[in-house]
Design an enzyme around this catalytic site. Structure first.
Site, PDB file in Angstrom:
ATOM      1  N   GLU A  71      12.324   8.155   6.290  1.00  0.00           N
ATOM      2  CA  GLU A  71      11.976   6.881   5.770  1.00  0.00           C
ATOM      3  C   GLU A  71      12.570   6.747   4.209  1.00  0.00           C
ATOM      4  O   GLU A  71      11.531   7.039   3.308  1.00  0.00           O
ATOM      5  CB  GLU A  71      10.211   7.399   5.244  1.00  0.00           C
ATOM      6  CG  GLU A  71       9.642   7.547   6.415  1.00  0.00           C
ATOM      7  CD  GLU A  71       7.939   8.188   6.554  1.00  0.00           C
ATOM      8  OE1 GLU A  71       7.256   7.805   6.898  1.00  0.00           O
ATOM      9  OE2 GLU A  71       8.310   9.711   5.296  1.00  0.00           O
TER      10      GLU A  71
HETATM   11  C1  ACM Z   1       8.257  12.350   9.159  1.00  0.00           C
HETATM   12  O1  ACM Z   1       6.728  12.102   9.683  1.00  0.00           O
HETATM   13  N1  ACM Z   1       8.477  11.122   7.809  1.00  0.00           N
HETATM   14  C2  ACM Z   1       9.388  12.927   9.788  1.00  0.00           C
END
Ligand code: ACM
Length: 489
Positions: A301
């Site tokens: 992310e």
């Molecule tokens: C994640 O769930 N951001 C690895």
């Protein structure tokens, strides 16, 4: 009276040959013997049998009625359990295999075995032979101690519950935007400013581990044959880092501490030397503290990092992990670069295909499967259950059980898989009870997928075996969600 059948085990064993004519009864005269190197497993066996039976269960060097042995030919983590009316022999391919035989033995005893004081019960072990081995060498769980901090004692309790299902890795998500949970000597403000009270989500649940705390966890886990996998999440998820060290921001200005649940807004700066000095120091200290082979660098992310900066960062940081003797794991976004062969990508998304992960597999990298719509233990069971999130969907027990890791992604087959992991993110959790409620009964589904032969998957069989675990969790004081899919006794 036999209360259990030889195959009533989770994960379901590879081979079960019951023989009801040769049940074994543990009684006050039962002794235990252990081959050299198995003393610790023998102590564990006594510790789990003695309180409820009230029997002494002396460990002697001769041929005990319960004998622990090793035969390397069986293979790593594998075991054989021979139960006759005279004797039980638990033979492991290695000490871990013997430990798993002990877990199987526990499940075959009546539910009273989990009591902490002497109980009246017939301690009968069903007769016959089990020959069992793991499908995957990596069977993991993950605990997010960044969004809600869990104490050393809470993590130990969680480990005790996990290993009953032959889980052998615990991934600790140690850092995130809200807080930093492990002391780093060369960057002391990480925990001094971002590891205290009030740094969990909603300003609750802060805390951090000293190096001594972390070592205590490692050695506790080692006795349970669990490898700790520490994660330092970079280049995103770093607001807590930048609060402590503003020189790691683009403009040198410290951001405000944040305990909301947003993601994707913070980033280390790929073009700054300080970034790599920081990464080098943290990886060096974590590698020195961690005896296991893996170090997880996050990489998920990174929406606040440009694609080019992301690649620059990952390409510079992966060699730091290998420089300090560890094998890098990262969330699968890091497969945007050509990974060194040792690197492991952990797939976590809900999409049906992923080009980067497939490319990594084709290049020979190993993959850990954690698809969020099947394995994320922080998803709600149903629309009306709490706590939990639901961005990846609602995950009931049948959903957690009903998928096949070798068929989840095009281009990622059996031979590419290191294993499976069930992550528990903690934004909505406020206690160990919350963590347990989200973990059980879904973790056993993921554990069976990770351990048992692929062709043994059978929902009705699993459902029936799982039902019998309800009283076992109750007896142990472990919280679980009473899923209506299961006919709990
Ligand atoms: C994640 O769930 N951001 C690895």
């Amino acid at each position: 009276m036999v209360t259990r059948e030889l195959g009533d085990v989770i994960p379901v064993p590879a081979e079960v040959r019951p023989d009801a004519a040769v049940d074994f009864a543990i009684d006050s005269g039962t002794s235990i013997s252990a081959a050299p190197g198995l003393e610790q497993v023998a102590d564990y066996l006594v510790a789990v049998l003695r309180p409820a039976t009230g029997f002494e269960l002396a460990i002697n060097s001769g041929a005990g009625a319960i004998a622990l042995a090793v035969d390397p030919e069986l293979g790593s983590e594998s075991y054989r359990m021979d139960v006759s009316s005279q004797r039980i022999v638990l033979t492991g391919g290695d000490p871990a295999g013997v430990f798993y035989a002990v877990q199987t033995l526990r499940q075959l005893l009546p539910v009273e075995i989990y009591a902490d004081s002497a109980q009246q019960a017939d301690w009968i072990v069903p007769g016959g032979v089990i020959v069992d081995r793991p499908r995957f060498s990596y069977r993991g769980a993950m605990l997010d101690v960044a969004r809600h901090f869990f104490t050393v004692d809470e993590v130990k309790t969680y480990l005790d519950a996990l290993v009953q299902f032959k889980i052998n890795h615990l991934h600790l998500h140690l850092t995130d935007d809200q807080g930093w949970r492990i002391d780093i000597e060369s960057w002391p403000k990480l925990t001094a400013l971002s590891g205290g009270d009030g740094t969990g989500v909603d300003g609750l649940g802060g805390g951090c581990y000293s190096k001594g705390d972390y070592e205590e966890l490692i050695s506790y886990a080692e006795k349970l044959f669990v490898t700790i996998v520490p994660e330092i999440d970079m280049p995103g998820h770093v607001n807590a880092v930048q609060v402590a060290y503003p020189e790691l921001t683009a403009d040198g200005v410290a951001p405000m501490p944040r305990t909301d649940m947003e993601v994707g807004y913070s980033s280390l700066v790929a073009g700054k030397d300080e970034t790599y000095a920081f990464a080098d120091d943290v990886i060096r200290e974590m590698a020195a503290l961690t005896p296991g082979p893996y170090l997880h660098i996050g990489g998920d992310e990174a929406q606040a990092t440009t694609a080019e900066d992301y690649r620059t960062f990952i390409v510079r940081v992966l060699p730091l992990v290998t420089k300090y003797g560890k094998r890098p794991i990262g969330w699968h976004e890091m497969a945007a670069v050509d990974l060194p062969t040792a690197a492991v990508a952990q797939f976590w998304r809900i999409e049906e295909a992923d080009e980067g992960t497939a490319r990594a597999a084709a290049r020979g990298n190993k993959i850990i499967m954690s698809p969020a719509d099947k394995t994320y233990l922080d998803m709600r069971y149903a629309a009306d259950t709490r706590p939990g999130l639901e961005w990846a969907g609602l995950i009931d027990v049948k959903t957690a059980y009903g998928w096949e890791p070798a068929e989840r992604l095009p281009g990622v087959g059996e031979e590419a898989l290191l294993g499976v992991e069930a992550p528990l993110w903690s934004e909505t959790l406020r206690s160990l009870t919350d963590a347990e409620t989200m973990t059980f009964p879904r973790l056993p589904a993921i554990a069976e997928i990770g351990w048992s032969p692929r062709d043994s998957r059978d929902w009705e069989s699993f459902r029936a075996r799982l039902a019998e675990y309800g009283p076992r969790w109750r007896q142990q004081g472990i919280a679980f969600h009473p899923s209506p899919e299961i006919d709990w006794p």
